[in-house]
Design a protein around this motif. Structure first.
Motif, PDB file in Angstrom:
ATOM      1  N   ALA A  71       0.813  -1.214   0.000  1.00 39.23           N
ATOM      2  CA  ALA A  71       0.000   0.000   0.000  1.00 39.23           C
ATOM      3  C   ALA A  71       0.849   1.268   0.000  1.00 39.23           C
ATOM      4  O   ALA A  71       0.329   2.358  -0.262  1.00 39.23           O
ATOM      5  N   HIS A  72       2.146   1.163   0.264  1.00 42.06           N
ATOM      6  CA  HIS A  72       3.010   2.338   0.338  1.00 42.06           C
ATOM      7  C   HIS A  72       3.256   2.910  -1.061  1.00 42.06           C
ATOM      8  O   HIS A  72       2.699   3.946  -1.425  1.00 42.06           O
ATOM      9  N   ARG A  73       4.022   2.194  -1.871  1.00 44.84           N
ATOM     10  CA  ARG A  73       4.338   2.694  -3.214  1.00 44.84           C
ATOM     11  C   ARG A  73       4.233   1.611  -4.273  1.00 44.84           C
ATOM     12  O   ARG A  73       4.835   1.705  -5.345  1.00 44.84           O
ATOM     13  N   GLY A  74       3.469   0.564  -3.986  1.00 42.92           N
ATOM     14  CA  GLY A  74       3.107  -0.395  -5.018  1.00 42.92           C
ATOM     15  C   GLY A  74       4.117  -1.469  -5.334  1.00 42.92           C
ATOM     16  O   GLY A  74       4.048  -2.086  -6.407  1.00 42.92           O
ATOM     17  N   VAL A  75       5.044  -1.739  -4.427  1.00 43.73           N
ATOM     18  CA  VAL A  75       6.014  -2.809  -4.658  1.00 43.73           C
ATOM     19  C   VAL A  75       5.308  -4.166  -4.579  1.00 43.73           C
ATOM     20  O   VAL A  75       4.420  -4.376  -3.750  1.00 43.73           O
ATOM     21  N   SER A  76       5.694  -5.107  -5.433  1.00 42.90           N
ATOM     22  CA  SER A  76       5.147  -6.457  -5.351  1.00 42.90           C
ATOM     23  C   SER A  76       5.635  -7.151  -4.085  1.00 42.90           C
ATOM     24  O   SER A  76       6.848  -7.244  -3.836  1.00 42.90           O
ATOM     25  N   LEU A  77       4.691  -7.647  -3.308  1.00 43.17           N
ATOM     26  CA  LEU A  77       5.045  -8.326  -2.065  1.00 43.17           C
ATOM     27  C   LEU A  77       5.564  -9.735  -2.295  1.00 43.17           C
ATOM     28  O   LEU A  77       5.913 -10.425  -1.328  1.00 43.17           O
ATOM     29  N   TRP A  78       5.638 -10.170  -3.559  1.00 41.08           N
ATOM     30  CA  TRP A  78       6.299 -11.439  -3.840  1.00 41.08           C
ATOM     31  C   TRP A  78       7.757 -11.392  -3.396  1.00 41.08           C
ATOM     32  O   TRP A  78       8.350 -12.407  -3.038  1.00 41.08           O
ATOM     33  N   PHE A  79       8.322 -10.198  -3.374  1.00 37.53           N
ATOM     34  CA  PHE A  79       9.708 -10.027  -2.935  1.00 37.53           C
ATOM     35  C   PHE A  79       9.817  -9.943  -1.409  1.00 37.53           C
ATOM     36  O   PHE A  79      10.914  -9.808  -0.872  1.00 37.53           O
ATOM     37  N   GLY A  80       8.681 -10.018  -0.731  1.00 39.77           N
ATOM     38  CA  GLY A  80       8.672  -9.775   0.700  1.00 39.77           C
ATOM     39  C   GLY A  80       9.281 -10.885   1.534  1.00 39.77           C
ATOM     40  O   GLY A  80       9.513 -12.009   1.065  1.00 39.77           O
ATOM     41  N   ARG A  81       9.514 -10.567   2.806  1.00 43.99           N
ATOM     42  CA  ARG A  81      10.031 -11.512   3.796  1.00 43.99           C
ATOM     43  C   ARG A  81       8.848 -12.048   4.605  1.00 43.99           C
ATOM     44  O   ARG A  81       8.155 -11.272   5.273  1.00 43.99           O
ATOM     45  N   ASN A  82       8.634 -13.345   4.542  1.00 42.36           N
ATOM     46  CA  ASN A  82       7.558 -13.996   5.287  1.00 42.36           C
ATOM     47  C   ASN A  82       8.140 -14.466   6.613  1.00 42.36           C
ATOM     48  O   ASN A  82       8.860 -15.468   6.674  1.00 42.36           O
ATOM     49  N   GLU A  83       7.833 -13.742   7.694  1.00 44.05           N
ATOM     50  CA  GLU A  83       8.477 -14.032   8.975  1.00 44.05           C
ATOM     51  C   GLU A  83       7.655 -13.464  10.127  1.00 44.05           C
ATOM     52  O   GLU A  83       6.929 -12.483   9.966  1.00 44.05           O
TER      53      GLU A  83
END
Length: 426
Positions: A71-83
């Motif tokens: 929701a911040h600037r539209g980055v794909s959360l596929w790159f996110g850290r699941n933790e």
């Protein structure tokens, strides 16, 4: 034929479209549970009804399905850290729980309450029998979870697969309810495929003299295809089509029942789910290994993906020599790929204004009419059809009748789910 406007009405499934709103009234098979194999595993991209979503299994084992983009600037959360029970955007550290609620914005003081105001679109999910189901419609219209027979059998009795098909869902689904093409496209495989050969049904299904008898059912259509059997008798194959995208294929004696779900990813792609299950026995190791390799109505996939090895980029591994010699009728190997090769050849969305339909297309015509009427009913504030257990709890079947025998009575009896009994099949 139908008009271009009618074609678009049936094919478009994105947010706000009539067909998209109809489909959002059903629980949707979104992904396999094995795609999220353990807590804190990598997130998975999920495309459904022209929406780009991300799925996670958090530290506690809960599954979430939410908007793919931060929701911040539209980055794909596929790159996110699941933790630590959440998915953290790697760009600026915003973190979301499985409901899409933002639970941390490192740059803002916790006392400001800013993160409580941020929530990604997310959808309810339920896991059952190896499938993660999602509901994408209005909360007040959420129906009970589906009650198909294949959802209730033990895990040892079912094999699930899915493959990416590069076409609109409608032409894929229409192929699933078109029983007449079996006599041509799949005729060679009826003799050789391990899940079809050596059955009387496979012999009779080669007959090209096909006559249809179609019954409306609470969940969709019961589609009877009649072919010649021994003198004085007819062989009937009964396919089930159930709202909004399910088909059950007529079984062969001693074999499992096969079904499909043609789920739109977007208007140009769908995910073709295949369910092979037997109500009374475990599937054998030989059956399972064969299906993993593309036997029956399953496909051999590129490892680590849901794309078939035989696809449009390599002309589906077309073998003209095998076609000419009759080893395969179309030159393409495998029932699933034979279907997808021709359905994808129509283009991403088939131009139905150019069709010339005949009597064997009546089931397709009726399914289009029922889909359109159902979408119109939902737009008028009415319930979508086929949501109750009675409409879903049916089987496909195949049987022999004397010429002139009463099809309707025989079919309605044959497709009843009899707990603990084998399917009616030839």
């Amino acid at each position: 034929m139908i008009t271009a406007e009618q074609n678009e009405y049936l094919c478009a499934t994105g947010p706000g479209t009539p067909m998209g709103e109809l489909m959002r009234r059903y629980w949707i098979p979104a992904m396999m549970s094995v795609e999220l194999p353990e807590p804190d595993c990598p997130p998975v991209r999920v495309a459904l009804l022209s929406e780009r979503l991300i799925a996670i299994r958090d530290t506690s084992g809960r599954v979430g399905l939410m908007d793919e983009f931060c929701a911040h600037r539209g980055v794909s959360l596929w790159f996110g850290r699941n933790e630590e029970n959440g998915l953290r955007c790697p760009y600026h550290g915003w973190k979301y729980d499985v409901t899409g609620q933002c639970i941390e914005v490192p740059s803002e003081p916790a006392a400001s309450g800013f993160c409580q105001k941020i929530r990604l679109k997310s959808y309810p999910v339920v896991e059952k029998n190896g499938v993660v189901w999602a509901y994408m419609g209005p909360p007040e219209e959420q129906p009970p979870l589906p009650d198909f027979e294949w959802m209730r059998v033990p895990q040892s009795h079912i094999f699930l697969s899915k493959r990416w098909q590069e076409s609109n869902y409608l032409q894929a689904m229409e192929g699933g309810i078109d029983s007449s093409h079996v006599s041509f496209l799949h005729r060679s495989d009826l003799n050789t495929d391990p899940l079809h050969k050596n059955t009387a049904g496979a012999k009779y299904a080669r007959s090209t003299n096909t006559v249809f008898d179609i019954l409306e059912s609470p969940g969709g259509l019961l589609i009877g295809a009649r072919r010649d059997a021994d003198p004085g008798f007819h062989y009937w194959r009964v396919t089930q089509w159930m709202f909004p995208w399910y088909t059950l294929i007529p079984p062969y004696k001693g074999n499992a029942i096969n079904g499909h779900a043609w789920v739109p990813m977007d208007d140009h792609n769908c995910m073709a789910w295949t369910m092979t299950f037997h109500p009374t026995r475990p599937l054998t190791d030989k059956e399972v290994e064969g299906m993993k390799a593309g036997a029956g109505v399953h496909a051999d996939l590129i490892p680590g993906t849901f794309r078939p090895k035989a696809n449009m980029d390599n002309d589906y591994l077309m073998d003209r020599a095998a076609q000419k010699a009759g080893r395969t009728y179309s030159g393409v190997k495998g029932i699933a790929i034979q279907d997808s090769s021709l359905q994808e050849s129509m283009g991403p969305i088939a131009d139905r204004t150019r069709e010339n339909l005949v009597s064997t297309d009546n089931a397709i015509i009726m399914a289009r009419m029922r889909l359109r009427k159902a979408a119109q009913a939902v737009q008028a504030g009415k319930k979508a059809p086929g949501l109750d257990s009675a409409a879903q709890n049916v089987r496909s079947a195949s049987f022999i009748l004397p010429a002139g025998g009463a099809f309707k009575e025989a079919a309605l009896d044959a497709v009843r789910v009899r707990e603990g009994e084998e399917p009616v099949a030839v």
